[in-house]
Design an enzyme around this catalytic site. Structure first.
Site: not given
Ligand code: NAD
Length: 328
Positions: A258, A263, A234, A294
């Protein structure tokens, strides 16, 4: 049963129509994003689905409630644009798609990192000007000689660890939630060590109050001046003016982005470059910066999966059962 899907893009249409046929459920598609200007379209439907980054406000949930709609199936992972308190207040169940193809996003992060590691943007920029030279500032490092630091080791961070580890990189990570399954691929450490040690710092955390600007001026200062920052999570995780300053002052070497903080209103638009926010204009001129709109998620498998998972959950909630991906 009738479901209305908001913000439908051309690539989603065949998968949505296919799901509709297979499940014998009518699905209507509109390109309009969900907002208080478009919520009236949902009148007469049993369920709704949307995707996008634009903030959804209380009026939307209140109108759904008035229409007798019980749920909103978000066709993405991130729900930071939803007002979850307001949704609860109006008895709207929100579901997301927690995991549809973590590899899709992870592969984009790795692709950006490899592009920047091999200074491709810099060479491409030089060659466009007839400059076929190289010098000590463009010498690269093999990935197996790099330490990759992941911030967040959930679905996407975990998939990233597996790919980098398969490429021979040393992978370290910070996540407050320890996951023993990832031990073959990475070593867990603290946030500070990741920043100080990694040649590639890659962000995979959700946007939360605690993660907003997790990469700020102080964090950038701790990173190696040869480090590459990758953000496929994000935009708001990074303080963009601080990042621009760090790149300009060579505090870090490169960035693959990305997502950018401002955005939401730009996604899916085709604007004149001169009308872009100032930070985009500055970053897009830097050969050591890679910008994508994105699209880390954007693979055929991901689109198919997030549509099927979101709509299956919509039906589950409409039938009064517990969905697979309950947010609130
Ligand atoms: P997920 O929930 O599986 O994993 C997120 C991880 O972050 C968890 O393990 C959590 O414990 C950890 N976390 C939370 N706070 C933290 C901190 N302060 N420091 C370190 N770790 C911390 O989520 P995911 O499926 O891996 O997705 C992650 C993010 O990717 C989503 O929330 C979304 O914003 C982003 N995303 C982007 C796209 C894209 O197209 N660019 C697509 C999907 C998701």
């Amino acid at each position: 049963m009738k479901i209305l899907c908001y913000a439908v893009s051309a690539e989603e249409e065949p998968y949505l129509k296919n799901w509709s046929q297979q499940n014998n459920i009518k699905v209507d598609l509109v390109p309009t994003p969900l907002s208080d200007n478009s919520v009236y379209l949902a009148q007469g439907y049993d369920g709704v689905s949307s995707v996008g980054m634009l903030p959804v406000n209380e009026e939307v949930y209140a109108t759904f409630e008035k229409f007798g709609i019980k749920q909103l199936a978000v066709r993405q992972v991130g729900v930071d644009n939803q007002d979850l308190q307001a949704a609860k207040k109006h008895h709207i169940t929100i579901t997301n798609v927690r995991s549809y193809s973590p590899r899709a996003i992870a592969e984009m992060g790795v692709t950006q990192a490899m592009y920047l590691l091999r200074k491709i943007g810099i060479y491409q920029n030089r060659m466009a000007q007839g400059n076929f030279t190289w010098d000590p500032t463009t010498v690269s490092t093999e990935i197996f000689n790099c330490t990759v630091g992941l911030i967040g080791t959930g679905h996407i961070g975990g998939a990233s660890a597996q790919i980098y580890s398969a490429l021979g990189a040393k992978v370290i990570a910070y996540d407050p939630n320890y996951n023993a399954d990832l031990e073959p691929y990475l070593t867990f450490t603290d946030f500070e060590t990741v920043l100080k040690t990694a040649d590639i710092v890659s962000l995979h955390v959700p946007l939360l109050p605690a993660t907003q600007k997790i990469i700020d001026r102080q964090a950038l200062k701790k990173m190696k001046n040869t480090a590459i920052l990758i953000n496929v999570a994000r935009g708001e995780l990074v303080d963009t003016p601080a990042l621009i300053a760090a790149l300009e002052n060579r505090k870090i070497a490169a960035a693959g982005l990305d997502t950018l903080a401002d955005e939401a209103k730009l996604i899916g638009q085709h604007l004149q470059a001169s009308n872009l926010p100032h930070d985009y204009q500055v970053l897009s001129q830097m050969p050591n910066v890679l910008l994508t709109p994105h699209v880390a998620f954007f693979t055929k498998l991901a689109v198919k999966n997030y549509i099927e998972i979101a709509l299956n959950d919509a039906v589950t909630v409409i039938k009064g059962k517990k969905p697979r991906n309950l947010i609130c």
